[in-house]
Design a protein around this motif. Structure first.
Motif, PDB file in Angstrom:
ATOM      1  N   ALA A 167     -22.419  59.062  67.771  1.00 24.54           N
ATOM      2  CA  ALA A 167     -23.668  59.577  68.334  1.00 24.54           C
ATOM      3  C   ALA A 167     -24.825  59.386  67.357  1.00 24.54           C
ATOM      4  N   VAL A 168     -24.586  59.692  66.097  1.00 23.68           N
ATOM      5  CA  VAL A 168     -25.634  59.531  65.084  1.00 23.68           C
ATOM      6  C   VAL A 168     -25.966  58.062  64.896  1.00 23.68           C
ATOM      7  N   SER A 169     -24.930  57.234  64.848  1.00 23.54           N
ATOM      8  CA  SER A 169     -25.142  55.799  64.686  1.00 23.54           C
ATOM      9  C   SER A 169     -25.956  55.221  65.839  1.00 23.54           C
ATOM     10  N   ASP A 170     -25.638  55.627  67.070  1.00 22.40           N
ATOM     11  CA  ASP A 170     -26.386  55.147  68.228  1.00 22.40           C
ATOM     12  C   ASP A 170     -27.847  55.566  68.152  1.00 22.40           C
ATOM     13  N   LEU A 217     -41.924  50.697  58.455  1.00 23.01           N
ATOM     14  CA  LEU A 217     -40.610  51.229  58.783  1.00 23.01           C
ATOM     15  C   LEU A 217     -39.782  51.362  57.516  1.00 23.01           C
ATOM     16  N   GLU A 218     -39.175  52.517  57.322  1.00 29.75           N
ATOM     17  CA  GLU A 218     -38.434  52.773  56.091  1.00 29.75           C
ATOM     18  C   GLU A 218     -36.964  53.044  56.380  1.00 29.75           C
ATOM     19  N   TYR A 219     -36.400  52.339  57.350  1.00 29.14           N
ATOM     20  CA  TYR A 219     -34.990  52.535  57.661  1.00 29.14           C
ATOM     21  C   TYR A 219     -34.129  52.006  56.518  1.00 29.14           C
ATOM     22  N   SER A 220     -33.137  52.774  56.125  1.00 29.72           N
ATOM     23  CA  SER A 220     -32.243  52.338  55.062  1.00 29.72           C
ATOM     24  C   SER A 220     -30.922  51.825  55.612  1.00 29.72           C
ATOM     25  N   CYS A 221     -30.666  52.037  56.907  1.00 37.11           N
ATOM     26  CA  CYS A 221     -29.398  51.612  57.498  1.00 37.11           C
ATOM     27  C   CYS A 221     -29.561  51.469  59.007  1.00 37.11           C
ATOM     28  N   CYS A 222     -28.864  50.483  59.560  1.00 39.17           N
ATOM     29  CA  CYS A 222     -28.896  50.300  61.014  1.00 39.17           C
ATOM     30  C   CYS A 222     -27.859  51.172  61.704  1.00 39.17           C
ATOM     31  N   GLY A 223     -27.003  51.818  60.922  1.00 42.74           N
ATOM     32  CA  GLY A 223     -25.969  52.681  61.479  1.00 42.74           C
ATOM     33  C   GLY A 223     -24.602  52.048  61.524  1.00 42.74           C
ATOM     34  N   ASN A 281     -22.972  50.472  58.778  1.00 44.76           N
ATOM     35  CA  ASN A 281     -22.321  50.274  57.486  1.00 44.76           C
ATOM     36  C   ASN A 281     -20.987  51.003  57.375  1.00 44.76           C
ATOM     37  N   GLY A 282     -19.963  50.280  56.888  1.00 43.33           N
ATOM     38  CA  GLY A 282     -18.652  50.884  56.694  1.00 43.33           C
ATOM     39  C   GLY A 282     -18.058  51.394  57.988  1.00 43.33           C
ATOM     40  N   ASN A 283     -17.475  52.590  57.916  1.00 41.60           N
ATOM     41  CA  ASN A 283     -16.872  53.216  59.089  1.00 41.60           C
ATOM     42  C   ASN A 283     -17.819  54.203  59.761  1.00 41.60           C
ATOM     43  N   PHE A 284     -19.079  54.194  59.345  1.00 44.57           N
ATOM     44  CA  PHE A 284     -20.025  55.200  59.833  1.00 44.57           C
ATOM     45  C   PHE A 284     -20.130  55.196  61.349  1.00 44.57           C
ATOM     46  N   ALA A 285     -20.260  53.995  61.939  1.00 44.08           N
ATOM     47  CA  ALA A 285     -20.444  53.910  63.388  1.00 44.08           C
ATOM     48  C   ALA A 285     -19.234  54.435  64.146  1.00 44.08           C
ATOM     49  N   MET A 286     -18.036  54.208  63.623  1.00 44.17           N
ATOM     50  CA  MET A 286     -16.827  54.667  64.301  1.00 44.17           C
ATOM     51  C   MET A 286     -16.616  56.167  64.137  1.00 44.17           C
ATOM     52  N   GLU A 287     -16.982  56.693  62.979  1.00 41.93           N
ATOM     53  CA  GLU A 287     -16.756  58.111  62.709  1.00 41.93           C
ATOM     54  C   GLU A 287     -17.901  58.993  63.174  1.00 41.93           C
ATOM     55  N   ASN A 288     -19.084  58.407  63.336  1.00 46.59           N
ATOM     56  CA  ASN A 288     -20.262  59.170  63.775  1.00 46.59           C
ATOM     57  C   ASN A 288     -20.998  58.389  64.865  1.00 46.59           C
TER      58      ASN A 288
END
Length: 248
Positions: free
Chosen positions: A190-193, A173-179, A181-188
């Motif tokens: 659907a992508v974060s989920d 598995l080469e995931y670089s982020c769980c989704g 980090n920072g404000n990413f989950a709040m601003e994106n």
């Protein structure tokens, strides 16, 4: 290189997310460091390194919190934190944030003396096995901070591999982020989920019992998905594994 200091004092900096939501983990860290022969100094007035505010663009607030942290610990001693993200932020951004306001020599000493917990144990103290025991199948999630921002290299994996009874699940598995980090989950959202669902799904297929990491915010985000969907796995910070079966 192994620690050769005759004064085995270390400062312990607990990230705000751990302090607020997982206050038992610092107890594990204190015991682990004490078993290694260290006197652990913790300042209960400590709050936050400013990382979250800096990432949100609130630089003045990040400076205020950073200045507070700089005043709370003696930089002649190592400053150990159970967070690759916080350690990386301090090492990477403090010199720039405070270049015109802090004494340069003290600032350099402070940032150079900040270590993520596993990195400190393996690469400063010089120990690769703690004699801890944890009879579970464990997936180590290497956060994006640990992988790219504060490259702790193989220190966490080394300690996990040398944990008695632990089955460390290796994969491609080469995931670089769980989704999260920072404000990413709040601003994106659907992508974060989508990122988080794919990550949790792939980890679950490995027969994982516990997911661990050096970063509590990643574990909290993964745990939110598990709690919502009954994923059949649990999260555990690596410090609790290093303590061993004492914490169960």
């Amino acid at each position: 290189m192994p620690n050769t200091s005759t004064d085995n004092t270390v400062n312990l900096f607990i990230p705000c997310e751990m302090d607020m939501f997982s206050p038992s983990i610092p107890d594990s860290i204190v015991i682990v460091l004490q078993r290694l022969g260290y006197k652990v100094v913790y300042n209960p007035e400590t709050t936050c390194c400013g990382r979250k505010f800096f990432m949100a663009g609130a630089v003045d607030c990040a400076k205020e919190l950073g200045n507070k942290l700089l005043s709370e610990y003696d930089p002649q001693y190592p400053i150990v934190t159970p967070s690759a993200a916080c350690a990386a932020f301090i090492k990477t951004h403090y010199r720039k944030l405070f270049e015109n306001t802090a004494v340069p020599a003290k600032l350099k000493q402070f940032t150079n003396n900040v270590y993520e917990l596993c990195d400190f144990i393996v690469n400063v103290h010089g120990v690769t096995s703690l004699g801890n025991k944890f009879n579970q199948r464990v997936f180590y999630y290497e956060s994006c901070s640990a992988k790219n921002y504060y490259p702790v290299n193989n220190a966490p994996r080394t300690l996990l591999k040398n944990t008695l009874g632990l089955d460390l699940l290796e994969n491609n598995l080469e995931y670089s982020c769980c989704g999260a980090n920072g404000n990413f989950a709040m601003e994106n959202p659907a992508v974060s989920d989508k990122i988080l669902n794919d990550l949790v799904g792939d980890i679950y297929k490995l027969g994982t019992q516990y997911v661990t990491s050096t970063d509590i915010h990643c574990l909290q985000y993964i745990d939110s998905m598990l709690n919502a969907n009954g994923g059949g796995m649990e999260v555990i910070h690596i410090a609790d594994i290093l303590l061993g079966d004492d914490m169960l």
